[in-house]
Scaffold this motif. Structure first.
Motif, mmCIF file in Angstrom:
data_model
loop_
_atom_site.group_PDB
_atom_site.id
_atom_site.type_symbol
_atom_site.label_atom_id
_atom_site.label_comp_id
_atom_site.label_asym_id
_atom_site.label_seq_id
_atom_site.Cartn_x
_atom_site.Cartn_y
_atom_site.Cartn_z
ATOM 1 N N THR A 43 3.385 -1.587 5.467
ATOM 2 C CA THR A 43 2.861 -1.222 4.157
ATOM 3 C C THR A 43 2.751 -2.410 3.206
ATOM 4 O OG1 THR A 43 5.070 -0.682 3.322
ATOM 5 C CG2 THR A 43 3.788 1.130 4.300
ATOM 6 N N TRP A 59 -1.739 7.909 7.039
ATOM 7 C CA TRP A 59 -2.621 6.745 6.937
ATOM 8 C C TRP A 59 -1.830 5.459 7.145
ATOM 9 C CZ3 TRP A 59 -7.247 6.356 3.182
ATOM 10 C CH2 TRP A 59 -8.091 7.464 3.347
ATOM 11 N N ALA A 115 -2.411 0.921 6.821
ATOM 12 C CA ALA A 115 -3.234 -0.190 6.344
ATOM 13 C C ALA A 115 -3.481 -1.138 7.509
ATOM 14 C CB ALA A 115 -2.528 -0.918 5.211
ATOM 15 N N LEU A 123 -0.192 5.002 0.782
ATOM 16 C CA LEU A 123 -1.375 5.691 1.303
ATOM 17 C C LEU A 123 -1.095 7.159 1.586
ATOM 18 C CD1 LEU A 123 -2.442 2.897 3.808
ATOM 19 C CD2 LEU A 123 -3.348 3.302 1.506
ATOM 20 N N PHE A 163 0.829 -1.201 0.000
ATOM 21 C CA PHE A 163 0.000 0.000 0.000
ATOM 22 C C PHE A 163 0.864 1.252 0.000
ATOM 23 C CE2 PHE A 163 -2.619 -3.260 1.981
ATOM 24 C CZ PHE A 163 -3.821 -3.095 1.330
ATOM 25 N N LEU A 216 -8.140 1.416 5.563
ATOM 26 C CA LEU A 216 -7.034 2.265 5.149
ATOM 27 C C LEU A 216 -7.322 3.656 5.679
ATOM 28 C CD1 LEU A 216 -6.914 1.046 1.441
ATOM 29 C CD2 LEU A 216 -5.714 0.080 3.421
#
Length: 190
Positions: free
Chosen positions: A157, A143, A145, A139, A137, A174
């Motif tokens: 991540t 943020w 995940a 983001l 991810f 998320l």
């Protein structure tokens, strides 16, 4: 089956959390590429699959792969090879009245976005992939995940996913929510 390489999914959520861009590298054994648990609703004849835009599929040589839209998130494709998928998911799931409820698909909160894997990922519709699956991810700032999957390292991540079922059937959050405030339903690990 497969080519010994892992299936990978890279998910990038834009700063406004209005879209998730997915780039995937997957072994496609069968002739059907699918988004799972699709639920048609008013305004979206193909359910959450209608929130996917700019779907591009290429082969290992970078050549465009023909897709025949079979409806409800299923695409006929020549299997027996590795495919590169590139598509965007409009994060507008909460604007629709899903028959099983938004928590079965996706919705926004003040702290981020809840999505099921079935609203985000395409996978082989007929032949469950037996090799490793890895999801990463990228983001918006601040943020994180929150997933039921195994983190690869301390960054939080990148995750290893045990199966296609765990990829598509679990809930993901998320956003900025702290771990102790987040509760999610999901499938049992086998």
């Amino acid at each position: 089956k497969g080519d010994g390489q892992p299936n990978t999914y890279q998910v990038t959520v834009d700063a406004k959390a209005s879209r998730a861009h997915v780039v995937a590298d997957v072994w496609q054994e069968s002739g059907v590429l699918s988004m799972f648990n699709v639920m048609p609703v008013e305004g979206l004849a193909n359910g959450q699959a209608d929130l996917v835009e700019d779907m591009r599929v290429t082969d290992a040589a970078g050549k465009t792969v023909a897709l025949k839209n079979l409806g409800e998130g299923d695409f006929e494709v020549q299997g027996g090879r590795r495919l590169h998928l590139d598509y965007t998911v409009k994060l507008e799931h909460g604007k629709h009245a899903w028959p099983a409820g938004a928590e079965e698909v996706g919705y926004r909160t003040d702290e981020g976005v809840m999505l099921t894997g079935a609203a985000l990922f395409f996978a082989d519709g007929d032949a469950p992939y037996a090799g490793p699956i890895r999801v990463s991810f990228d983001l918006p700032k601040g943020w994180h995940a929150r997933t039921p999957w195994t983190p690869v390292d301390a960054s939080g991540t990148t995750f290893d996913v045990a199966s296609r079922r765990e990829l598509t059937s679990n809930a993901l959050f998320l956003g900025t929510a702290a771990t102790n405030t987040f509760e999610a339903g999901g499938v049992d690990r086998h």
